[in-house]
Design an enzyme around this catalytic site. Sequence first.
Site, PDB file in Angstrom:
ATOM      1  N   LYS A  53       0.839  -1.202   0.000  1.00 18.96           N
ATOM      2  CA  LYS A  53       0.000   0.000   0.000  1.00 18.96           C
ATOM      3  C   LYS A  53       0.873   1.250   0.000  1.00 18.96           C
ATOM      4  CE  LYS A  53      -3.907  -2.405   2.040  1.00 18.96           C
ATOM      5  NZ  LYS A  53      -4.783  -2.715   3.155  1.00 18.96           N
ATOM      6  N   GLN A  97      -4.689  -1.372   9.257  1.00 18.18           N
ATOM      7  CA  GLN A  97      -4.694  -2.718   8.672  1.00 18.18           C
ATOM      8  C   GLN A  97      -5.333  -3.715   9.636  1.00 18.18           C
ATOM      9  OE1 GLN A  97      -3.798  -3.361   5.519  1.00 18.18           O
ATOM     10  NE2 GLN A  97      -4.237  -5.539   5.710  1.00 18.18           N
ATOM     11  N   ASP A 120     -10.881   3.153   3.730  1.00 16.75           N
ATOM     12  CA  ASP A 120     -11.354   1.768   3.604  1.00 16.75           C
ATOM     13  C   ASP A 120     -12.870   1.705   3.388  1.00 16.75           C
ATOM     14  OD1 ASP A 120      -9.434  -0.303   3.741  1.00 16.75           O
ATOM     15  OD2 ASP A 120      -9.083   0.084   5.874  1.00 16.75           O
TER      16      ASP A 120
HETATM   17  N1  GUN Z   1      -7.309  -6.659   5.865  1.00 19.62           N
HETATM   18  C1  GUN Z   1      -7.683  -7.360   4.780  1.00 19.62           C
HETATM   19  N2  GUN Z   1      -8.218  -6.567   3.838  1.00 19.62           N
HETATM   20  C2  GUN Z   1      -8.181  -5.319   4.334  1.00 19.62           C
HETATM   21  C3  GUN Z   1      -8.592  -4.060   3.816  1.00 19.62           C
HETATM   22  O1  GUN Z   1      -9.119  -3.914   2.697  1.00 19.62           O
HETATM   23  N3  GUN Z   1      -8.368  -2.991   4.633  1.00 19.62           N
HETATM   24  C4  GUN Z   1      -7.810  -3.114   5.858  1.00 19.62           C
HETATM   25  N4  GUN Z   1      -7.654  -2.014   6.584  1.00 19.62           N
HETATM   26  N5  GUN Z   1      -7.431  -4.270   6.363  1.00 19.62           N
HETATM   27  C5  GUN Z   1      -7.612  -5.362   5.598  1.00 19.62           C
END
Ligand code: GUN
Length: 283
Positions: A53, A97, A120
């Site tokens: 990311k 995350q 998100d």
């Molecule tokens: N863990 C797995 N997928 C995601 C996501 O799209 N966003 C976040 N913040 N954590 C995740």
Amino acid sequence: MGMIIDGKAISQAVKDEVRAEVAELETKFGRKPCLCVIIVGENPASQVYVRNKVKAAEYTGMGSRLIALPAEVSEEELLAQIAALNEDAGVDGILVQLPLPKHIDEEKVIDAISPAKDVDGFHASNVAGLWLGKDCIVPCTPAGIMRLIDSTGVDLCGKTAVVVGRSNIVGKPVAKLLLDRNATMTIAHSRTADLGAVTRQADVLVVAVGKAGLVTGDMVKPGAVVIDVGMNRDSAGRLCGDVDFTSCADVAGWITPVPGGVGPMTIAMLMKNTIRCYLQRIQ
Ligand code: GUN
């Protein structure tokens, strides 16, 4: 054999689009969008996702910050960090995350993020907005899945769509997005009595369960669009999806590979969401 949907190439195109937008926005407003990613603990998969990311943010030219907190951090301390980022005028997007260590209440953390910076799209007010049909931040993986489906040229109106999985991150929101396109929606899950009988009806099949090889070729309607959201490791440690690619590719019209399908799209759509938050904040 079905056509492979190249998530890597499509995500690259989205990131290039964002890269051009970032340059324009910086010229226009004198400030770049900035994404802040928080990771708690040392879950190896999460570390890879978070690194990717931040790398993507760097590629697009936007600003990025990575906050790595130890697994033992208290919920209070994490909430304090989020409160500070909510107030920080230089931060447009905040992503924590998931999953978080067991002693931290995930829901509390998600709802502590300012909805305006919730890249998100997990905050209750953004979830409500999605279900009420408001123009709001859409979770990254579902948004990426829609892009992949659109790349096939298949018109969803009136089609039968089946989503296997009912998570807040993927299953539920992608079902709503498919419904918004006038697909006839079914959500199947671990308690579905005869999964194959349901998935065989699907013109569009999205599988987001986290169980390697759950969907086999005999469960797929000939010509269907098959989207595999699974991210599992096989016994040799190789990344594999929820869909048995070899048998399903023979039957499907289009299919996403793992890796190189949905995964890169999640990150590309995160970049898009960051731009969106920036624009809403700057205007
Ligand atoms: N863990 C797995 N997928 C995601 C996501 O799209 N966003 C976040 N913040 N954590 C995740």
